[in-house]
Design a protein around this motif. Structure first.
Motif, PDB file in Angstrom:
ATOM      1  N   THR A  33       0.835  -1.204   0.000  1.00  0.00           N
ATOM      2  CA  THR A  33       0.000   0.000   0.000  1.00  0.00           C
ATOM      3  C   THR A  33       0.868   1.252   0.000  1.00  0.00           C
ATOM      4  OG1 THR A  33      -1.637  -1.214   1.290  1.00  0.00           O
ATOM      5  CG2 THR A  33      -1.867   1.174   1.205  1.00  0.00           C
ATOM      6  N   ASP A  34       0.506   2.216  -0.820  1.00  0.00           N
ATOM      7  CA  ASP A  34       1.258   3.479  -0.941  1.00  0.00           C
ATOM      8  C   ASP A  34       2.731   3.221  -1.262  1.00  0.00           C
ATOM      9  OD1 ASP A  34      -0.980   5.009  -0.401  1.00  0.00           O
ATOM     10  OD2 ASP A  34      -0.625   4.984   1.763  1.00  0.00           O
ATOM     11  N   PHE A  35       2.974   2.195  -2.061  1.00  0.00           N
ATOM     12  CA  PHE A  35       4.360   1.834  -2.382  1.00  0.00           C
ATOM     13  C   PHE A  35       5.064   2.958  -3.134  1.00  0.00           C
ATOM     14  CE2 PHE A  35       7.608  -0.110  -5.063  1.00  0.00           C
ATOM     15  CZ  PHE A  35       8.313  -0.857  -4.142  1.00  0.00           C
ATOM     16  N   ASP A  36       4.364   3.651  -4.022  1.00  0.00           N
ATOM     17  CA  ASP A  36       4.990   4.697  -4.837  1.00  0.00           C
ATOM     18  C   ASP A  36       5.427   5.901  -4.014  1.00  0.00           C
ATOM     19  OD1 ASP A  36       4.739   3.254  -7.161  1.00  0.00           O
ATOM     20  OD2 ASP A  36       2.748   4.062  -7.621  1.00  0.00           O
TER      21      ASP A  36
ATOM     22  N   LYS B 253       6.752   5.631  -0.985  1.00  0.00           N
ATOM     23  CA  LYS B 253       7.761   5.247  -0.007  1.00  0.00           C
ATOM     24  C   LYS B 253       9.171   5.395  -0.571  1.00  0.00           C
ATOM     25  CE  LYS B 253       4.774   2.082   2.553  1.00  0.00           C
ATOM     26  NZ  LYS B 253       4.587   0.733   3.099  1.00  0.00           N
ATOM     27  N   THR B 254      10.135   5.493   0.348  1.00  0.00           N
ATOM     28  CA  THR B 254      11.541   5.584  -0.027  1.00  0.00           C
ATOM     29  C   THR B 254      12.124   4.188  -0.128  1.00  0.00           C
ATOM     30  OG1 THR B 254      11.792   7.724   1.053  1.00  0.00           O
ATOM     31  CG2 THR B 254      13.795   6.462   0.675  1.00  0.00           C
ATOM     32  N   LEU B 255      12.792   3.904  -1.246  1.00  0.00           N
ATOM     33  CA  LEU B 255      13.364   2.581  -1.489  1.00  0.00           C
ATOM     34  C   LEU B 255      14.885   2.669  -1.365  1.00  0.00           C
ATOM     35  CD1 LEU B 255      13.173  -0.364  -2.447  1.00  0.00           C
ATOM     36  CD2 LEU B 255      13.227   0.500  -4.804  1.00  0.00           C
ATOM     37  N   LYS B 256      15.445   1.864  -0.444  1.00  0.00           N
ATOM     38  CA  LYS B 256      16.896   1.794  -0.296  1.00  0.00           C
ATOM     39  C   LYS B 256      17.348   0.410  -0.719  1.00  0.00           C
ATOM     40  CE  LYS B 256      19.261   3.704   2.871  1.00  0.00           C
ATOM     41  NZ  LYS B 256      19.898   4.054   4.157  1.00  0.00           N
ATOM     42  N   MET B 257      18.304   0.352  -1.646  1.00  0.00           N
ATOM     43  CA  MET B 257      18.719  -0.927  -2.214  1.00  0.00           C
ATOM     44  C   MET B 257      20.249  -1.004  -2.246  1.00  0.00           C
ATOM     45  SD  MET B 257      17.332  -2.571  -5.747  1.00  0.00           S
ATOM     46  CE  MET B 257      17.613  -4.276  -6.162  1.00  0.00           C
ATOM     47  N   VAL B 258      20.797  -1.985  -1.547  1.00  0.00           N
ATOM     48  CA  VAL B 258      22.247  -2.216  -1.470  1.00  0.00           C
ATOM     49  C   VAL B 258      22.963  -0.911  -1.092  1.00  0.00           C
ATOM     50  CG1 VAL B 258      24.188  -3.402  -2.559  1.00  0.00           C
ATOM     51  CG2 VAL B 258      21.891  -3.823  -3.401  1.00  0.00           C
ATOM     52  N   SER B 259      22.468  -0.254  -0.064  1.00  0.00           N
ATOM     53  CA  SER B 259      23.062   1.005   0.406  1.00  0.00           C
ATOM     54  C   SER B 259      23.169   0.978   1.926  1.00  0.00           C
ATOM     55  CB  SER B 259      22.208   2.201  -0.052  1.00  0.00           C
ATOM     56  OG  SER B 259      22.099   2.245  -1.457  1.00  0.00           O
ATOM     57  N   PRO B 260      24.100   0.203   2.460  1.00  0.00           N
ATOM     58  CA  PRO B 260      24.220   0.115   3.927  1.00  0.00           C
ATOM     59  C   PRO B 260      24.674   1.423   4.544  1.00  0.00           C
ATOM     60  CG  PRO B 260      26.062  -0.972   2.851  1.00  0.00           C
ATOM     61  CD  PRO B 260      25.106  -0.601   1.764  1.00  0.00           C
ATOM     62  N   ARG B 261      24.262   1.652   5.786  1.00  0.00           N
ATOM     63  CA  ARG B 261      24.693   2.816   6.555  1.00  0.00           C
ATOM     64  C   ARG B 261      25.670   2.329   7.625  1.00  0.00           C
ATOM     65  NH1 ARG B 261      20.524   5.397   9.564  1.00  0.00           N
ATOM     66  NH2 ARG B 261      21.357   7.463   9.175  1.00  0.00           N
ATOM     67  N   LEU B 262      26.855   2.904   7.666  1.00  0.00           N
ATOM     68  CA  LEU B 262      27.874   2.500   8.624  1.00  0.00           C
ATOM     69  C   LEU B 262      28.141   3.632   9.602  1.00  0.00           C
ATOM     70  CD1 LEU B 262      30.388   0.838   6.134  1.00  0.00           C
ATOM     71  CD2 LEU B 262      28.634  -0.288   7.482  1.00  0.00           C
TER      72      LEU B 262
ATOM     73  N   GLN C 272      14.791   7.823   9.434  1.00  0.00           N
ATOM     74  CA  GLN C 272      13.594   8.625   9.658  1.00  0.00           C
ATOM     75  C   GLN C 272      12.370   7.926   9.088  1.00  0.00           C
ATOM     76  OE1 GLN C 272      14.012  12.636   8.322  1.00  0.00           O
ATOM     77  NE2 GLN C 272      15.730  13.068   9.652  1.00  0.00           N
ATOM     78  N   GLU C 273      11.282   7.999   9.831  1.00  0.00           N
ATOM     79  CA  GLU C 273       9.984   7.495   9.387  1.00  0.00           C
ATOM     80  C   GLU C 273      10.108   6.076   8.845  1.00  0.00           C
ATOM     81  OE1 GLU C 273       7.931  10.152   6.830  1.00  0.00           O
ATOM     82  OE2 GLU C 273       8.307  11.896   8.079  1.00  0.00           O
ATOM     83  N   ASP C 274      10.320   5.140   9.747  1.00  0.00           N
ATOM     84  CA  ASP C 274      10.564   3.757   9.359  1.00  0.00           C
ATOM     85  C   ASP C 274       9.415   3.161   8.559  1.00  0.00           C
ATOM     86  OD1 ASP C 274      10.922   0.580  10.755  1.00  0.00           O
ATOM     87  OD2 ASP C 274      12.470   1.563   9.578  1.00  0.00           O
ATOM     88  N   ASP C 275       8.181   3.612   8.807  1.00  0.00           N
ATOM     89  CA  ASP C 275       7.028   3.054   8.092  1.00  0.00           C
ATOM     90  C   ASP C 275       7.051   3.406   6.608  1.00  0.00           C
ATOM     91  OD1 ASP C 275       6.151   1.985  10.436  1.00  0.00           O
ATOM     92  OD2 ASP C 275       4.794   3.645  10.913  1.00  0.00           O
ATOM     93  N   SER C 276       7.695   4.495   6.240  1.00  0.00           N
ATOM     94  CA  SER C 276       7.713   4.906   4.840  1.00  0.00           C
ATOM     95  C   SER C 276       9.015   4.514   4.151  1.00  0.00           C
ATOM     96  CB  SER C 276       7.527   6.422   4.736  1.00  0.00           C
ATOM     97  OG  SER C 276       8.620   7.085   5.346  1.00  0.00           O
TER      98      SER C 276
ATOM     99  N   SER D 148      14.220  16.060   7.181  1.00  0.00           N
ATOM    100  CA  SER D 148      13.977  16.237   5.747  1.00  0.00           C
ATOM    101  C   SER D 148      13.285  14.987   5.221  1.00  0.00           C
ATOM    102  CB  SER D 148      15.299  16.466   5.000  1.00  0.00           C
ATOM    103  OG  SER D 148      15.959  17.617   5.483  1.00  0.00           O
ATOM    104  N   LYS D 149      12.022  15.115   4.879  1.00  0.00           N
ATOM    105  CA  LYS D 149      11.231  13.972   4.449  1.00  0.00           C
ATOM    106  C   LYS D 149      11.563  13.613   3.010  1.00  0.00           C
ATOM    107  CE  LYS D 149       6.484  12.281   4.279  1.00  0.00           C
ATOM    108  NZ  LYS D 149       5.065  12.621   4.475  1.00  0.00           N
ATOM    109  N   LEU D 150      11.660  12.287   2.758  1.00  0.00           N
ATOM    110  CA  LEU D 150      11.867  11.787   1.408  1.00  0.00           C
ATOM    111  C   LEU D 150      10.542  11.240   0.873  1.00  0.00           C
ATOM    112  CD1 LEU D 150      15.285   9.902   1.762  1.00  0.00           C
ATOM    113  CD2 LEU D 150      14.865  12.254   1.083  1.00  0.00           C
ATOM    114  N   ILE D 151      10.176  11.659  -0.327  1.00  0.00           N
ATOM    115  CA  ILE D 151       8.904  11.237  -0.934  1.00  0.00           C
ATOM    116  C   ILE D 151       9.214  10.583  -2.271  1.00  0.00           C
ATOM    117  CG2 ILE D 151       6.642  12.000  -1.750  1.00  0.00           C
ATOM    118  CD1 ILE D 151       7.039  14.505   0.063  1.00  0.00           C
TER     119      ILE D 151
END
Length: 415
Positions: free
Chosen positions: A33-36, A38-47, A54-58, A400-403
């Motif tokens: 739901t509301d996939f479009d 949401k923020t998509l992170k792919m093969v981008s680890p944070r170290l 921010q905003e784990d649900d989105s 800073s929200k990502l949409i």
């Protein structure tokens, strides 16, 4: 319509990737739901991140964990593998042993000792001749080389240095200068001193009544001297229309451009130094092979003005809204965007450092092959945003929200 078509073309590969992820999640029975949005992170680890996600649900994470974070907030794996959480599970003795192990294993202490010894040896070697004789004057070798007069000069300043009061030392530390009292003036310019001069001594004694006033008067006289006046060729109220600026470095150096719109006038091979541009909109003005240093844009809208092969250094953009202004092969250093919303302004092959976004919302402005460091995004929402093959460090996302954003193959460190 052209702008809309260009935007669609830029988004095609990211849309294909997003659609593939959506189908995979649907086949796995996950909620899309509301996939479009949401923020998509792919093969981008944070170290070693300094702020939680921010905003784990989105946020949709694919092979992009947050590891060894420096905070203990977050959720799930991020909190479990955070350094504070891991250290909390150890007692004080184990924590000290673990920290000692890290320091020893990394070789920090040994390298510091070696570096200090190497610097000291090199400095001493540089200051000595072939026979080990110091290349600088000491009281002993000055007497041997030049004579007793130079020895007396050194002794005068030794005595003067010992006589400084606490107030004089504070002035030297804070202001860079201090005024000598009568006894110290006698030491330097009185009888028996190699610098002895009766006229100079009398003059400095008179100046002691109000020395600050005399310094101010001299500085003002220097500033008003004719030889210190620099001519400035400012451009005010002079629009440029259909006027290509090529090899125009001389007019753009040390020149203010105010209330002078530039329209359909490409700037090519024209570097600018100390050339602020204020209230002078750019419309269809490509900047090509024209680096700019200390030349801020203030209250200066940009429309269809790409920046290509033109590094920007110490070049802040303040109140500079822009539409379709791509930056290509143009590194940025200390050039923050402040209160400068952007639409369709991608950065391609343009690394940047110390370049924060502050109160600068952006739409359709991806970062592609543009690594960055020390460039936080502060109070700047990003829509239709993407970070592709752009690793970054010390650049947290602050309020800073990502949409509808994607972060692909862009690992981060201390962010």
């Amino acid at each position: 319509m052209m702008r809309k078509e260009d935007t669609k073309e830029v988004r095609v590969p990211l849309k294909l990737m997003r659609d593939a992820v959506r189908v995979a999640m649907q086949l796995a029975g996950q909620n899309t739901t509301d996939f479009d949005k949401k923020t998509l992170k792919m093969v981008s680890p944070r170290l070693m991140s300094i702020l939680p996600e921010q905003e784990d649900d989105s946020l949709i994470n694919l092979l992009s964990p947050s590891l060894f974070s420096l905070h203990d907030e977050g959720q799930g794996l991020e909190k479990l593998l955070s350094l504070p959480q891991m250290l909390k599970s150890l007692d004080n003795r184990d924590q000290e042993a673990w920290l000692d192990f890290i320091v020893e294993a990394s070789g920090v202490s040994d390298n510091l000792d070696k570096a200090e010894k190497t610097i000291a040896d090199n400095k001493d070697k540089e200051m000595r001749g072939e026979n080990g004789v110091p290349l600088y004057f000491t009281k002993e070798n000055a007497t041997e080389i030049i004579g007793d007069v130079e020895k007396k000069k050194i002794e005068v300043f030794e005595d003067l240095d010992k006589s400084y009061t606490k107030e004089q030392k504070d002035d030297l530390d804070t202001k860079g200068y201090a005024f000598l009292d009568k006894k110290q003036l006698n030491t330097v310019y009185g009888k028996g001193s190699p610098y002895g001069d009766v006229k100079t001594l009398k003059k400095f004694r008179r100046l002691r009544d109000d020395p600050e006033r005399f310094i101010e008067t001299d500085i003002r006289a220097l500033a008003e001297a004719e030889k210190f006046k620099a001519r400035r060729h400012d451009i005010v109220g002079s629009p440029f229309v259909l006027t290509p600026l090529t090899f125009a470095s001389a007019p753009l150096t040390n020149t203010f451009v105010v209330l002078s719109p530039i329209v359909l006038s490409p700037i090519t091979l024209s570097p600018a130094v100390l050339g602020p541009i204020i209230l002078s909109p750019w419309v269809f003005v490509p900047l090509v092979l024209s680096p700019r240093v200390l030349s801020p844009l203030i209250l200066n809208p940009l429309i269809f003005s790409p920046i290509i092969l033109s590094p920007l250094v110490l070049h802040p953009l303040i109140l500079v809204p822009g539409i379709f202004n791509p930056l290509i092969l143009s590194p940025l250093v200390l050039s923050p965007l402040i209160l400068s919303p952007q639409v369709f302004t991608p950065l391609i092959l343009s690394p940047f450092a110390l370049n924060p976004l502050i109160l600068t919302p952006m739409v359709g402005s991806p970062l592609i092959l543009s690594p960055f460091v020390l460039s936080p995004i502060i109070l700047s929402p990003q829509a239709l945003f993407a970070v592709v093959l752009s690793p970054y460090a010390l650049s947290p996302l602050v309020e800073s929200k990502l949409i509808a954003a994607e972060v692909v193959l862009s690992p981060s460190w201390l962010s």
